[in-house]
Design an enzyme around this catalytic site. Structure first.
Site, PDB file in Angstrom:
ATOM      1  N   ARG A  52       0.774  -1.088   0.025  1.00 60.08           N
ATOM      2  CA  ARG A  52      -0.138  -0.058   0.054  1.00 60.08           C
ATOM      3  C   ARG A  52       1.035   1.180   0.208  1.00 60.08           C
ATOM      4  NH1 ARG A  52      -4.503   1.039   4.588  1.00 60.08           N
ATOM      5  NH2 ARG A  52      -2.608   1.326   5.969  1.00 60.08           N
ATOM      6  N   LYS A 151      -2.526   7.307   1.127  1.00 59.47           N
ATOM      7  CA  LYS A 151      -2.052   7.505   2.735  1.00 59.47           C
ATOM      8  C   LYS A 151      -1.227   8.287   2.508  1.00 59.47           C
ATOM      9  CE  LYS A 151      -1.986   5.145   7.046  1.00 59.47           C
ATOM     10  NZ  LYS A 151      -3.290   5.313   7.596  1.00 59.47           N
ATOM     11  N   GLU A 184     -15.935   6.669   6.096  1.00 60.15           N
ATOM     12  CA  GLU A 184     -15.146   5.722   7.088  1.00 60.15           C
ATOM     13  C   GLU A 184     -15.295   6.788   8.301  1.00 60.15           C
ATOM     14  OE1 GLU A 184     -11.279   5.324   5.412  1.00 60.15           O
ATOM     15  OE2 GLU A 184     -10.997   7.206   4.757  1.00 60.15           O
TER      16      GLU A 184
END
Length: 285
Positions: A52, A151, A184
């Protein structure tokens, strides 16, 4: 013992761990990171986290200065050097230093920073009794502007929503996407249980695809629990039987109210308890 901070292949005491004030990670949030848990001296799903990280770096056109294999070795060395049995590790890659101004192509020498330490995100009482949530007015980043799947070091979107939650007396807040759908929470993915089925927003809802989220989906399927990734609104949470959040730092934590409304009977539900137990067993294997 004094912690040892990894920077570009060298270890430093915290007070000596420094990067340039001209680094674009500091000046513009230009960089990526991963937060990972350590269980029994081992990093949980390190390969998935590094994949990721690599994808986030690719998405912002940041070339990682070392290979994923070397990053894995350096991460494990940092855990060992700090003698951490159970804890947390933060892996950061910045764009590097450059002149003032936005141009990332004038930056050089990306910085790789690895911090290993202990962590307690929420008091144990919240795991036993559940969190209270409130919906933030700050929405998740529009995917056409800055993809929530990256991220990045720019977490201001999440921080603003976190502030709203804290001011409302809640330590977590629900974030919606640009369509008004559930995305989220400020640092965690969200699940609800309705009629025995486990539901969670899909990637397309504007979420970060959590490593813990994926682990819980796997555990649910192994246990024979039907799982669905589908768009949801707040109504789906209000009328759910159970609700819980997942994240590397938070692990699996129940939520029992949203916007002052009880979720189910306002207590931690049996499927939440079952998956929490299964997750805690998984990380110890």
């Amino acid at each position: 013992m004094s912690r040892q901070i990894y920077i570009n292949g060298q270890f430093h005491a915290p007070e000596d761990a420094k990067i340039s004030v001209y680094d674009h990670g500091l000046l513009y949030g230009d960089g990526v990171f991963e937060g990972m848990r350590i269980y029994g001296k081992k990093v949980f799903r390190l390969t998935e986290h590094l994949k990721r990280l690599d994808e986030s770096a690719c998405a912002i056109n940041l070339q990682l200065p070392i290979s994923l294999e070397q990053l894995a070795a350096d991460t494990n060395e940092t855990v060992a050097k700090n003698e951490i049995v159970d804890g947390y590790i933060r892996l950061i890659v910045t764009r590097g230093a450059g002149p003032l101004g936005l141009d990332p192509f004038k930056c050089s020498d990306p910085q790789v920073i690895i911090i290993a330490d202990s962590i307690t995100l929420y008091p144990e009482s919240y795991y036993e009794n559940g969190l209270e949530l409130v919906t933030a007015s700050t929405i998740r980043n529009h995917p056409a502007a800055l993809s929530p799947r990256i991220k990045s070091l720019n977490y201001l979107n999440n921080i603003l929503a976190k502030m709203e939650g804290l001011k409302a007396g809640c330590i977590e807040a629900l974030m919606l996407n640009h369509k008004g759908e559930v995305a989220e929470c400020t640092g965690d993915n969200l699940f609800v249980i309705k009629n025995g089925r486990l539901n969670t927003p899909p990637i397309e809802a504007g979420i970060l695809e959590g490593v813990t989220r994926n682990a819980v989906l796997e555990l649910a399927r192994e246990a024979g629990i039907e799982t669905t990734e589908l768009p949801m609104t707040r109504h789906d949470i209000y009328v759910a039987d159970e609700c819980f959040l997942t994240g590397s730092a938070a692990e699996v934590i129940p939520a029992v109210t949203l916007d002052g409304r009880k979720i189910g009977d306002g207590k931690v539900g049996p499927i939440t308890q079952q998956l929490n137990k299964a997750f805690r067993e998984l990380v110890r294997k």
